[in-house]
Every structure is written in structure tokens, then in C-alpha cells.
Design an enzyme around this catalytic site. Structure first.
Site, PDB file in Angstrom:
ATOM      1  N   ASP A  12       0.855  -1.189   0.000  1.00  0.00           N
ATOM      2  CA  ASP A  12       0.000   0.000   0.000  1.00  0.00           C
ATOM      3  C   ASP A  12       0.889   1.236   0.000  1.00  0.00           C
ATOM      4  O   ASP A  12       1.799   1.343   0.818  1.00  0.00           O
ATOM      5  CB  ASP A  12      -0.891   0.020   1.245  1.00  0.00           C
ATOM      6  CG  ASP A  12      -2.017  -1.003   1.158  1.00  0.00           C
ATOM      7  OD1 ASP A  12      -2.099  -1.699   0.132  1.00  0.00           O
ATOM      8  OD2 ASP A  12      -2.803  -1.098   2.120  1.00  0.00           O
ATOM      9  N   ASP A 131     -13.978  -6.611  -5.105  1.00  0.00           N
ATOM     10  CA  ASP A 131     -14.099  -6.748  -3.647  1.00  0.00           C
ATOM     11  C   ASP A 131     -15.454  -7.388  -3.354  1.00  0.00           C
ATOM     12  O   ASP A 131     -16.495  -6.790  -3.610  1.00  0.00           O
ATOM     13  CB  ASP A 131     -14.027  -5.373  -2.967  1.00  0.00           C
ATOM     14  CG  ASP A 131     -12.645  -4.737  -3.114  1.00  0.00           C
ATOM     15  OD1 ASP A 131     -11.684  -5.470  -3.418  1.00  0.00           O
ATOM     16  OD2 ASP A 131     -12.540  -3.509  -2.935  1.00  0.00           O
TER      17      ASP A 131
END
Lengths: 257, 213
Positions: A12, A131
Site C-alpha cells: 500500500d 471486492d
């Protein structure tokens, strides 16, 4: 012997720095994307995925510089996701040295974007990120729905059907994250992974929930994933990518050693 | 100073290829170029490519590079990569059929997407690290172990008319040509610029190659 299953560490990136605590014992600067990418490359990572979580639009350019810097020194495939909304975003990432881009919410708000992107740049560089969250009860047939906004907002879209649709639109790979498992360290949602992998004829990357090495093996053997993505299991130095591959190889999975 | 021309015809990212070449080069100058003169003046030619065959061939023609590539491929150490390999063949099944450069006689075919779901190898594109068997000894295979893994991402594969040009093979659905060698031309289906140490070694071998097999 043939095609190897892939292990993909995910990083990230916020404002050009890797966040969420990457802690190699002997690394000088644990937030530097280039140092971290080189470390994973040395460990035998098959690809790297960068997820740009920079909140402010003004700082979006920082991820481009990260990709440029990493691609100048690390010669394995790089995928960039987060904030990919226009063809111009894709071109910038590819020109910076990315090999693939991950498209998530922009695909949901405008599925045609995936088609345009695949026509323009080729399916091989278009990863559709999904997702998904289980919405069926235990005594019902399995059903998963797409969620946005970090798993808070339901869309009413069936995850397996969506994966099939995205492949017909030109998606060349599916990055499938279980929002139920993400961050729980309880293993992939194997039923979800298997359902999507069997439904599409492009590679599927399992994501969300890895807590131990066996979870990676299970993702391939039981989830039928073509690649497995993990973050914290590698970031905190609990395990190296090399250890993960040795463990997979011992259980009969073909990996690049 | 030797000059290496990386041919730019608007198909895909050339930065990774040129960065990888810079990393392994001791003395060569790497240029990304679409200028026919620069290409014909260079000592080594790299012809990369990602994308669709029809766009590839039409861009090459529009830029006047098809004849330049034909000429360069007769005379200098020449490396085709991925689509840059496929474009060297005579004809591709992609985009309902495209006539390609016909430098290496043969066809470009699609992997079978209708295979049994029970097989592990029905997914297309063929994406990831696969073993490459070296069919011949060649300067470009120097210091690379037989059956080393390289990174592939492609839905089409080359099927040359003369099996004698096959320099390396891989297996996906069936055996296919992963590398071709024809005089001063070497071409690979995989991406050496994304294949870590084995790929960098191949690029280094190419820069040291005089074009003789």
C-alpha cells in the site's frame, strides 16, 4: 513441468511511501518503495502489486514516480491499482513502467471503461479488481456480492456474474478480494475463489485473509487460484516469499524457485 | 560506442526494455526511436511490442518501419520480443487475420480457449513464469540454465514453417515455440525485461552478440 503458480506481495502506497508497517530487519528505510520492492524481488516474488491509497487528488502523481523508480531497478512484472479512472491514467502508469493496472470502482460505475481500456492497451494489462462479500446465509447456496468503499457499500451485483462479465469486456485477469477475510488472517475465502476461478477462463489472483503459509497453498489447491496475493504475512518478516514457495513446492505446487 | 535502437511504434511500454538494457550494458548507448535512419545506423536492434497485431502492423506501415525492420533484420543482431516476435512471422490469426512481416515463414496461432475446465492450462492469456527448454546451443542462451523460467503474457504463439528455426520451447496446452533463431535474428515470446536474472542475462548476451549463431 509448465506454468508456475505465482506469489504476489502487495504494497500500500500513500503519498509515495509504503505504509502498513513493512518491517524487514535489515532494511535501512522501511517506507521506501524501491528498497522494499528490491527485497521482495530478491526473495523470489513473481510480481509486485502497488495499491495507491493516496487520498488527495493533488498527490496522485507520487505513485507515478514510485513506479518509475521501482521499474528502473526491479525487473519483474508490476501492477498498479487505486485511482485508475481514465485511459490517461492507464497510459501514465504503463509509460512509467507498470505492466498491468488494476481497475476497481471505475469498472462498477462504468463497465465500458474496461472494454475501452482493453481495446486500447490489450487485455494482458487490464486487471479487474473485485471486492466481494458473502451475502448468503449458512443454509443457503453460496452467494457473494460486490461491495465498494472498503466493503461498506453494497452494489447488489453478484460477484461471480460480475467476474464473467468483466472477462467478456476484456479483463485479462481477476484480482479477487474477500472483504469478509481481508485483515482477519483466517485464510482466503476458498469457496469464493473456486467459484470465480471455475467461472472464468482468465487467471484469478486470490486476495484477503492470509495469516499463515498454508493459506497460500490452500488458495491454489483448494481455491484453484492461479496466483496468491498477500501483504502482512511478508511485511512483518514472519515469512519470506522463498519460504512460502518452498512450502508450496513440498505440497506439489509448481513454483519458480 | 555501440548503439542499440529500441524500435518505438507506439505499442506498449518501451521504458522497461530500455532500462533493463541499460542495467546490463557496460558501454552501449540505448535509444528508443522511430527514426528509420537511427534504426539503420544502430549496431543492435530490439523490436519489442505489446498489444494487438493489426495495430502493430498498421503502425509499422504508417511510420514506414516495415521495410526498415526487413532491412535491419537481414544485417544486424536483431532481437524480437513478444509481439515483436510474432510480427516477424508471415500471418497471424489475430484480429480475424493479419498479414505480418514474413521475415520468418510461419503462422501465429491462438491458444485454445474452449478446453476442458478440468485442465490447469485452459486459461488464456498464458500468464506467468514458465520453463523454457533450449533446443539449440546459441550465444543468447549462454550462462542461462536449461529450463530456466521466464515471464510470459500472451494469447497467441508462433508456429514457424521450418522447425529448424526453433531455439527454445515451452509447454502450455501443448509444446510451443518460445524462442526462434534465424541467422542474425533471435526472437522470444517471453519478456526478458521482466524475467529477473535469467532475462537480464539474455539481454546481456544479446548486447555481446555479433549476430553469428
Amino acid at each position: 513441468m509448465g506454468l508456475a503458480k505465482r506469489i504476489i506481495p502487495c504494497l500500500d502506497v500513500d503519498n509515495g511511501r509504503v505504509v502498513k508497517g513493512v518491517q524487514f530487519v535489515d532494511i535501512r528505510d522501511a517506507g521506501d518503495p524501491v528498497e522494499i520492492a528490491k527485497r521482495y524481488d530478491q526473495q523470489g516474488a513473481d510480481e509486485l502489486t502497488f495499491l495507491d491509497i493516496t487520498a488527495t487528488h493533488d498527490n496522485r502523481d507520487t505513485i507515478v514516480h514510485v513506479v518509475e523508480a521501482v521499474a528502473s531497478q526491479v525487473f519483474i512484472p508490476l501492477t498498479v491499482g487505486g485511482g485508475i479512472r481514465q485511459l490517461a491514467d492507464i497510459r501514465r502508469m504503463l509509460n512509467a513502467g507498470a505492466d498491468k493496472v488494476g481497475i476497481n470502482s471505475a469498472a462498477i460505475s462504468n463497465p465500458e471503461f474496461v472494454r475501452e481500456a482493453a481495446e486500447k492497451f490489450g487485455s494482458q494489462c487490464i486487471v479487474v479488481a473485485i471486492d466481494a462479500k458473502r451475502v448468503s446465509d449458512q443454509d443457503e447456496a453460496d452467494k457473494w456480492e460486490i461491495f465498494t468503499h472498503g466493503g461498506r457499500k453494497p452494489t447488489g451485483i453478484d460477484a461471480v456474474e460480475w467476474a464473467k462479465k468483466m472477462v467478456t469486456y476484456g479483463g485479462g485477469e481477476i484480482l479477487l478480494t474477500s472483504m469478509d477475510r481481508d485483515g482477519t488472517k483466517s485464510g482466503f475465502d476458498l469457496a469464493l475463489t473456486r467459484a470465480v476461478s471455475q467461472a472464468v477462463n482468465v487467471p484469478v489472483i486470490a486476495s484477503g485473509g492470509v495469516g499463515e503459509l498454508q493459506d497460500l497453498t490452500d488458495g491454489v489447491k483448494l481455491g484453484e487460484a492461479d496466483a496468491v496475493l498477500a501483504a502482512s504475512i511478508f511485511h512483518f518478516g514472519e515469512h519470506t516469499v522463498g519460504e512460502a514457495k518452498q512450502q508450496m513446492a513440498r505440497q506439489g505446487i509448481e513454483v519458480r524457485l | 560506442m555501440r548503439h542499440v535502437a529500441v524500435i518505438d511504434y507506439g505499442m506498449g511500454n518501451l521504458r522497461s526494455v530500455s532500462k533493463a538494457l541499460e542495467t546490463v550494458s557496460e558501454s552501449a548507448e540505448i535509444h528508443i526511436t522511430s527514426d528509420p535512419k537511427h534504426i539503420l545506423d544502430a549496431d543492435h536492434i530490439v523490436f519489442p511490442g505489446v498489444g494487438a497485431m493489426r495495430d502493430c502492423v498498421s503502425e509499422l506501415r504508417r511510420l514506414g518501419l516495415d521495410d526498415v525492420i526487413r532491412e535491419a533484420s537481414q544485417t544486424k543482431p536483431f532481437l524480437g520480443i513478444c509481439l515483436g516476435m510474432q510480427a516477424l512471422l508471415s500471418y497471424s490469426e489475430e484480429n480475424n487475420g493479419v498479414t505480418a512481416l514474413d521475415i520468418v515463414p510461419g503462422q501465429v496461432r491462438h491458444f485454445d480457449t474452449q478446453r476442458e475446465r478440468s485442465g490447469n492450462d485452459f486459461k488464456v492469456p498464458h500468464m506467468g513464469w514458465n520453463e523454457v527448454r533450449q533446443n539449440i546451443s546459441h550465444p543468447l542462451w549462454q550462462k542461462i540454465d536449461d529450463a530456466s523460467r521466464f515471464y510470459f503474457v500472451h494469447s497467441f504463439y508462433v508456429d514457424p514453417t521450418d522447425a529448424g528455426v526453433i531455439a527454445g520451447t515451452s509447454r502450455y496446452q501443448h509444446e510451443f515455440s518460445a524462442a526462434l533463431s534465424q541467422e542474425n535474428v533471435f526472437a522470444v515470446q517471453f519478456h526478458p525485461e521482466k524475467s529477473q536474472s535469467a532475462g537480464l542475462q539474455l539481454l546481456k548476451n544479446f548486447l555481446n552478440w555479433d549476430g553469428q549463431s
